[in-house]
Write an enzyme that holds these catalytic residues in place. Structure first.
Site, PDB file in Angstrom:
ATOM      1  N   SER A   1       0.876  -1.179   0.000  1.00 54.98           N
ATOM      2  CA  SER A   1       0.000   0.000   0.000  1.00 54.98           C
ATOM      3  C   SER A   1       0.909   1.224   0.000  1.00 54.98           C
ATOM      4  CB  SER A   1      -0.854  -0.010   1.281  1.00 54.98           C
ATOM      5  OG  SER A   1      -1.453   1.247   1.501  1.00 54.98           O
TER       6      SER A   1
ATOM      7  N   TYR B   1      -1.594  -1.023  10.532  1.00 57.51           N
ATOM      8  CA  TYR B   1      -1.651  -1.277   9.083  1.00 57.51           C
ATOM      9  C   TYR B   1      -0.375  -0.771   8.409  1.00 57.51           C
ATOM     10  CZ  TYR B   1      -3.751  -1.151   4.360  1.00 57.51           C
ATOM     11  OH  TYR B   1      -4.042  -1.329   3.020  1.00 57.51           O
TER      12      TYR B   1
HETATM   13  P1  NAP Z   1     -11.563  -5.677   0.973  1.00 61.87           P
HETATM   14  O1  NAP Z   1     -12.624  -5.303  -0.005  1.00 61.87           O
HETATM   15  O2  NAP Z   1     -11.793  -5.512   2.421  1.00 61.87           O
HETATM   16  O3  NAP Z   1     -11.154  -7.193   0.689  1.00 61.87           O
HETATM   17  C1  NAP Z   1     -10.230  -7.832   1.524  1.00 61.87           C
HETATM   18  C2  NAP Z   1     -10.098  -9.261   1.050  1.00 61.87           C
HETATM   19  O4  NAP Z   1      -9.172  -9.943   1.925  1.00 61.87           O
HETATM   20  C3  NAP Z   1     -11.424  -9.998   1.118  1.00 61.87           C
HETATM   21  O5  NAP Z   1     -11.530 -10.853   0.001  1.00 61.87           O
HETATM   22  C4  NAP Z   1     -11.298 -10.813   2.409  1.00 61.87           C
HETATM   23  O6  NAP Z   1     -12.053 -12.004   2.258  1.00 61.87           O
HETATM   24  C5  NAP Z   1      -9.802 -11.122   2.409  1.00 61.87           C
HETATM   25  N1  NAP Z   1      -9.315 -11.475   3.729  1.00 61.87           N
HETATM   26  C6  NAP Z   1      -9.343 -10.735   4.872  1.00 61.87           C
HETATM   27  N2  NAP Z   1      -8.836 -11.440   5.898  1.00 61.87           N
HETATM   28  C7  NAP Z   1      -8.490 -12.660   5.393  1.00 61.87           C
HETATM   29  C8  NAP Z   1      -7.915 -13.836   5.944  1.00 61.87           C
HETATM   30  N3  NAP Z   1      -7.578 -13.920   7.243  1.00 61.87           N
HETATM   31  N4  NAP Z   1      -7.693 -14.890   5.134  1.00 61.87           N
HETATM   32  C9  NAP Z   1      -8.023 -14.832   3.814  1.00 61.87           C
HETATM   33  N5  NAP Z   1      -8.545 -13.743   3.225  1.00 61.87           N
HETATM   34  C10 NAP Z   1      -8.788 -12.677   4.012  1.00 61.87           C
HETATM   35  O7  NAP Z   1     -10.209  -4.915   0.648  1.00 61.87           O
HETATM   36  P2  NAP Z   1      -9.631  -4.280  -0.697  1.00 61.87           P
HETATM   37  O8  NAP Z   1      -9.865  -2.831  -0.626  1.00 61.87           O
HETATM   38  O9  NAP Z   1     -10.068  -5.051  -1.873  1.00 61.87           O
HETATM   39  O10 NAP Z   1      -8.085  -4.500  -0.435  1.00 61.87           O
HETATM   40  C11 NAP Z   1      -7.400  -5.631  -0.914  1.00 61.87           C
HETATM   41  C12 NAP Z   1      -5.934  -5.464  -0.556  1.00 61.87           C
HETATM   42  O11 NAP Z   1      -5.443  -4.231  -1.069  1.00 61.87           O
HETATM   43  C13 NAP Z   1      -5.669  -5.435   0.947  1.00 61.87           C
HETATM   44  O12 NAP Z   1      -4.431  -6.086   1.212  1.00 61.87           O
HETATM   45  C14 NAP Z   1      -5.538  -3.949   1.238  1.00 61.87           C
HETATM   46  O13 NAP Z   1      -4.760  -3.701   2.377  1.00 61.87           O
HETATM   47  C15 NAP Z   1      -4.860  -3.478  -0.019  1.00 61.87           C
HETATM   48  N6  NAP Z   1      -5.038  -2.052  -0.299  1.00 61.87           N
HETATM   49  C16 NAP Z   1      -6.297  -1.541  -0.454  1.00 61.87           C
HETATM   50  C17 NAP Z   1      -6.426  -0.188  -0.720  1.00 61.87           C
HETATM   51  C18 NAP Z   1      -7.788   0.458  -0.880  1.00 61.87           C
HETATM   52  O14 NAP Z   1      -7.872   1.684  -0.846  1.00 61.87           O
HETATM   53  N7  NAP Z   1      -8.859  -0.314  -1.070  1.00 61.87           N
HETATM   54  C19 NAP Z   1      -5.296   0.623  -0.836  1.00 61.87           C
HETATM   55  C20 NAP Z   1      -4.047   0.051  -0.687  1.00 61.87           C
HETATM   56  C21 NAP Z   1      -3.921  -1.293  -0.429  1.00 61.87           C
HETATM   57  P3  NAP Z   1     -12.820 -12.780   3.440  1.00 61.87           P
HETATM   58  O15 NAP Z   1     -13.391 -11.760   4.360  1.00 61.87           O
HETATM   59  O16 NAP Z   1     -13.829 -13.600   2.672  1.00 61.87           O
HETATM   60  O17 NAP Z   1     -11.771 -13.651   4.073  1.00 61.87           O
END
Ligand code: NAP
Length: 242
Positions: free
Chosen positions: A139, A152
């Site tokens: 990130s 985080y």
């Molecule tokens: P999200 O919509 O909350 O999705 C998170 C995903 O991770 C879900 O599929 C969730 O699935 C899975 N997950 C969470 N805990 C888990 C576990 N213990 N085991 C397996 N899977 C798990 O988040 P997102 O925004 O798509 O973000 C995805 C990634 O990008 C993350 O690493 C986040 O930190 C990173 N990121 C996001 C942003 C942003 O602005 N959105 C920016 C920078 C980086 P389940 O709940 O079904 O397990």
């Protein structure tokens, strides 16, 4: 993208958000995809939407669970070529002294330990077929900081370090390991995209597909000389420091 065609790719955190966009993008590029996360029903929905995938309910913070994710992949497809280790979680905004210890541990368990465990098991499988490519999810918070996000930020800085260290360990063994550093991406309906977009030089938040496309490219042979890179996908956010 022909150079990912038929490759076997694990995508973690594929039940929604960026991971589900990754599932669509890898599948559209012709890869054979394995969808992992905890919510099996949501994974099945994504698999149905993209026209078929191997669904493996997985908790990335649990070593046995991650091992069986890779074992199921090998028993279904006989090989593993690439992985998008995208699963991650964040919790409430609070200053350091207010963060409950369990919350700190949990944030590191999913984001940092989860990335370590995925790489640990995936790399063994990739070595057995002569190489592969891994894209970890960091990130912009893994390169800079933001108020209220200490656990985080620490976890994602860890993902950045882990990615560089692993890239060094396997650069001469045919495994490329990189990470993405997205800025604000619209995956949470509670986000106000207009307000958050104002912090970004491009004056908008990103779309999940804009991150997924870079993951596909980094896993493909088109990125064959790139390893150890931390690639911003942030509309210019990291380029603005004043
Ligand atoms: P999200 O919509 O909350 O999705 C998170 C995903 O991770 C879900 O599929 C969730 O699935 C899975 N997950 C969470 N805990 C888990 C576990 N213990 N085991 C397996 N899977 C798990 O988040 P997102 O925004 O798509 O973000 C995805 C990634 O990008 C993350 O690493 C986040 O930190 C990173 N990121 C996001 C942003 C942003 O602005 N959105 C920016 C920078 C980086 P389940 O709940 O079904 O397990």
């Amino acid at each position: 993208m022909e150079t990912i065609e038929n490759k076997v790719v694990i995508i973690t955190g594929a039940s929604r958000g960026i991971g589900a966009a990754g599932a669509r993008a890898f599948k559209a590029a012709g890869a054979r995809v394995v969808l992992a996360a905890r919510d099996e029903a949501a994974l099945n929905e994504v698999a149905k939407e993209i026209g078929g995938a191997l669904v493996v309910p997985t908790d990335v913070s649990d070593s046995d669970s991650v091992r069986s994710m890779v074992d199921r992949t090998l028993s279904e497809y006989g090989r593993l070529d690439a992985a998008f280790n995208n699963a991650g979680a964040n919790y409430a905004l609070r200053p350091v002294a207010e963060i409950p210890e369990e919350e700190f541990d949990q944030t590191l368990a999913v984001n940092l330990r989860g990335t370590f465990l995925c790489m640990k098991h995936e790399i063994k499988a990739m070595l057995a077929n002569g190489g592969g490519a891994i894209v970890n999810m960091a990130s912009t918070a893994g390169l800079g900081s933001a108020p209220g996000l200490a656990s985080y930020v620490a976890a994602k800085h860890g993902v950045v370090g882990l990615t560089k260290a692993a890239a060094n360990d396997y650069a001469d063994k045919g495994i490329r390991i990189n990470a993405l550093a997205p800025g604000p991406i619209f995956t949470d309906p509670r986000m106000d995209p207009q307000q958050v977009g104002r912090w970004v030089p491009m004056q908008r938040v990103g779309r999940p597909e804009e991150v997924a496309a870079v993951a596909v490219w980094l896993c493909s042979d088109d990125a064959s000389y790139i390893t150890g890179a931390i690639l911003p996908v942030d509309g210019g956010k990291l380029a603005r420091s004043a």
